[in-house]
Design a protein around this motif. Structure first.
Motif, PDB file in Angstrom:
ATOM      1  N   ASN A 127     -48.209  33.674  10.008  1.00  0.00           N
ATOM      2  CA  ASN A 127     -49.476  32.679  10.078  1.00  0.00           C
ATOM      3  C   ASN A 127     -49.690  31.792  10.079  1.00  0.00           C
ATOM      4  O   ASN A 127     -48.633  31.162   9.654  1.00  0.00           O
ATOM      5  CB  ASN A 127     -49.918  33.544   9.318  1.00  0.00           C
ATOM      6  CG  ASN A 127     -49.499  33.368   7.302  1.00  0.00           C
ATOM      7  OD1 ASN A 127     -48.244  33.908   6.991  1.00  0.00           O
ATOM      8  ND2 ASN A 127     -50.230  32.996   6.946  1.00  0.00           N
ATOM      9  N   LEU A 138     -50.907  46.621  11.318  1.00  0.00           N
ATOM     10  CA  LEU A 138     -50.757  45.605  10.863  1.00  0.00           C
ATOM     11  C   LEU A 138     -51.249  45.069   9.060  1.00  0.00           C
ATOM     12  O   LEU A 138     -52.534  45.837   8.902  1.00  0.00           O
ATOM     13  CB  LEU A 138     -51.651  44.031  11.757  1.00  0.00           C
ATOM     14  CG  LEU A 138     -51.642  42.919  11.150  1.00  0.00           C
ATOM     15  CD1 LEU A 138     -49.947  42.862  10.845  1.00  0.00           C
ATOM     16  CD2 LEU A 138     -52.507  41.786  11.527  1.00  0.00           C
ATOM     17  N   ILE A 194     -50.904  44.500   5.355  1.00  0.00           N
ATOM     18  CA  ILE A 194     -51.279  43.823   4.500  1.00  0.00           C
ATOM     19  C   ILE A 194     -50.346  44.396   3.010  1.00  0.00           C
ATOM     20  O   ILE A 194     -51.061  45.068   2.383  1.00  0.00           O
ATOM     21  CB  ILE A 194     -52.631  43.258   4.139  1.00  0.00           C
ATOM     22  CG1 ILE A 194     -52.895  42.403   5.053  1.00  0.00           C
ATOM     23  CG2 ILE A 194     -52.155  41.535   2.224  1.00  0.00           C
ATOM     24  CD1 ILE A 194     -51.981  40.875   5.735  1.00  0.00           C
ATOM     25  N   GLU A 198     -49.419  48.851  -0.453  1.00  0.00           N
ATOM     26  CA  GLU A 198     -50.551  48.894   0.536  1.00  0.00           C
ATOM     27  C   GLU A 198     -51.928  47.822  -0.151  1.00  0.00           C
ATOM     28  O   GLU A 198     -52.621  48.219  -0.849  1.00  0.00           O
ATOM     29  CB  GLU A 198     -50.719  49.686   1.540  1.00  0.00           C
ATOM     30  CG  GLU A 198     -51.735  49.903   2.416  1.00  0.00           C
ATOM     31  CD  GLU A 198     -51.952  50.682   3.045  1.00  0.00           C
ATOM     32  OE1 GLU A 198     -52.797  51.201   3.708  1.00  0.00           O
ATOM     33  OE2 GLU A 198     -50.736  51.450   3.406  1.00  0.00           O
ATOM     34  N   THR A 214     -55.269  47.345   5.328  1.00  0.00           N
ATOM     35  CA  THR A 214     -55.298  48.134   6.699  1.00  0.00           C
ATOM     36  C   THR A 214     -56.029  46.453   7.650  1.00  0.00           C
ATOM     37  O   THR A 214     -57.080  46.479   7.143  1.00  0.00           O
ATOM     38  CB  THR A 214     -55.005  49.118   7.186  1.00  0.00           C
ATOM     39  OG1 THR A 214     -54.483  49.715   6.316  1.00  0.00           O
ATOM     40  CG2 THR A 214     -54.810  48.996   9.001  1.00  0.00           C
ATOM     41  N   PHE A 272     -57.780  36.406   8.818  1.00  0.00           N
ATOM     42  CA  PHE A 272     -57.716  37.308   7.560  1.00  0.00           C
ATOM     43  C   PHE A 272     -58.429  36.279   6.914  1.00  0.00           C
ATOM     44  O   PHE A 272     -57.957  35.142   6.371  1.00  0.00           O
ATOM     45  CB  PHE A 272     -56.007  36.906   8.150  1.00  0.00           C
ATOM     46  CG  PHE A 272     -56.313  38.322   6.219  1.00  0.00           C
ATOM     47  CD1 PHE A 272     -57.001  39.358   5.757  1.00  0.00           C
ATOM     48  CD2 PHE A 272     -55.043  37.875   5.355  1.00  0.00           C
ATOM     49  CE1 PHE A 272     -57.024  40.290   4.976  1.00  0.00           C
ATOM     50  CE2 PHE A 272     -55.237  38.397   3.982  1.00  0.00           C
ATOM     51  CZ  PHE A 272     -55.973  39.943   3.885  1.00  0.00           C
ATOM     52  N   TYR A 311     -47.519  36.873  -0.652  1.00  0.00           N
ATOM     53  CA  TYR A 311     -48.642  38.501   0.079  1.00  0.00           C
ATOM     54  C   TYR A 311     -47.311  38.880   1.562  1.00  0.00           C
ATOM     55  O   TYR A 311     -46.788  37.621   1.314  1.00  0.00           O
ATOM     56  CB  TYR A 311     -49.945  38.400   0.807  1.00  0.00           C
ATOM     57  CG  TYR A 311     -50.817  38.435  -0.891  1.00  0.00           C
ATOM     58  CD1 TYR A 311     -51.185  39.946  -1.690  1.00  0.00           C
ATOM     59  CD2 TYR A 311     -51.083  36.880  -1.147  1.00  0.00           C
ATOM     60  CE1 TYR A 311     -51.544  39.732  -2.427  1.00  0.00           C
ATOM     61  CE2 TYR A 311     -52.086  37.566  -2.893  1.00  0.00           C
ATOM     62  CZ  TYR A 311     -52.371  38.360  -2.450  1.00  0.00           C
ATOM     63  OH  TYR A 311     -53.202  38.603  -4.387  1.00  0.00           O
ATOM     64  N   TYR A 338     -47.502  40.513   5.319  1.00  0.00           N
ATOM     65  CA  TYR A 338     -47.888  41.259   6.697  1.00  0.00           C
ATOM     66  C   TYR A 338     -46.647  41.922   7.657  1.00  0.00           C
ATOM     67  O   TYR A 338     -46.113  41.481   7.591  1.00  0.00           O
ATOM     68  CB  TYR A 338     -48.608  40.392   6.656  1.00  0.00           C
ATOM     69  CG  TYR A 338     -48.017  39.197   8.271  1.00  0.00           C
ATOM     70  CD1 TYR A 338     -47.931  39.681   9.200  1.00  0.00           C
ATOM     71  CD2 TYR A 338     -48.412  37.785   7.536  1.00  0.00           C
ATOM     72  CE1 TYR A 338     -47.479  38.506  10.315  1.00  0.00           C
ATOM     73  CE2 TYR A 338     -47.544  37.250   8.653  1.00  0.00           C
ATOM     74  CZ  TYR A 338     -47.918  37.529   9.910  1.00  0.00           C
ATOM     75  OH  TYR A 338     -46.677  36.151  10.652  1.00  0.00           O
ATOM     76  N   GLN A 339     -46.986  43.138   7.583  1.00  0.00           N
ATOM     77  CA  GLN A 339     -45.554  43.827   8.620  1.00  0.00           C
ATOM     78  C   GLN A 339     -47.110  44.387   9.879  1.00  0.00           C
ATOM     79  O   GLN A 339     -47.432  44.936   9.664  1.00  0.00           O
ATOM     80  CB  GLN A 339     -45.320  45.591   7.721  1.00  0.00           C
ATOM     81  CG  GLN A 339     -44.426  45.566   8.751  1.00  0.00           C
ATOM     82  CD  GLN A 339     -43.610  47.149   8.073  1.00  0.00           C
ATOM     83  OE1 GLN A 339     -44.178  47.606   7.268  1.00  0.00           O
ATOM     84  NE2 GLN A 339     -42.169  46.335   7.124  1.00  0.00           N
ATOM     85  N   THR A 360     -41.704  41.509   8.957  1.00  0.00           N
ATOM     86  CA  THR A 360     -42.277  41.266   8.459  1.00  0.00           C
ATOM     87  C   THR A 360     -42.110  40.542   8.094  1.00  0.00           C
ATOM     88  O   THR A 360     -41.439  38.893   8.433  1.00  0.00           O
ATOM     89  CB  THR A 360     -41.912  42.497   7.157  1.00  0.00           C
ATOM     90  OG1 THR A 360     -42.345  43.615   7.741  1.00  0.00           O
ATOM     91  CG2 THR A 360     -42.388  41.597   5.845  1.00  0.00           C
TER      92      THR A 360
END
Length: 86
Positions: free
Chosen positions: A2, A25, A27, A34, A37, A52, A67, A69-70, A79
């Motif tokens: 990102n 995707l 967070i 989690e 989403t 985001f 954080y 994100y995956q 990830t």
């Protein structure tokens, strides 16, 4: 990855989908919980990006910190870490 990173309040996540597949995707916070989403839909092959924005999104954990994100697309899983600085 990102960009910008660290960010406040907006970051952009770019990703590519090599063939049509379900894209997820998510967070997560630093404890692996989690948080939200961002994407959960079928995508055709191509390049994508999503902004985001913690100021405009429903983001219950919008405190400064690390954080993750995956991104899941078919069998592919990646990830990455991102840092929110308030």
């Amino acid at each position: 990855q990102n960009y910008p990173n660290p960010f406040n309040p907006v970051t952009t996540i770019k990703y590519s989908v090599p063939k049509q597949s379900r894209v997820l995707l998510m967070i997560y916070d630093v404890l692996g919980r989690e948080v939200m989403t961002l994407i959960n839909e079928n995508k055709t092959a191509g390049n994508y990006e999503v902004d985001f924005n913690v100021a405009q999104e429903f983001f219950p954990a919008n405190a400064s910190g690390v954080y993750f994100y995956q991104l899941k697309a078919g069998d592919y899983v990646e990830t990455k870490k991102m840092i929110l600085m308030k």
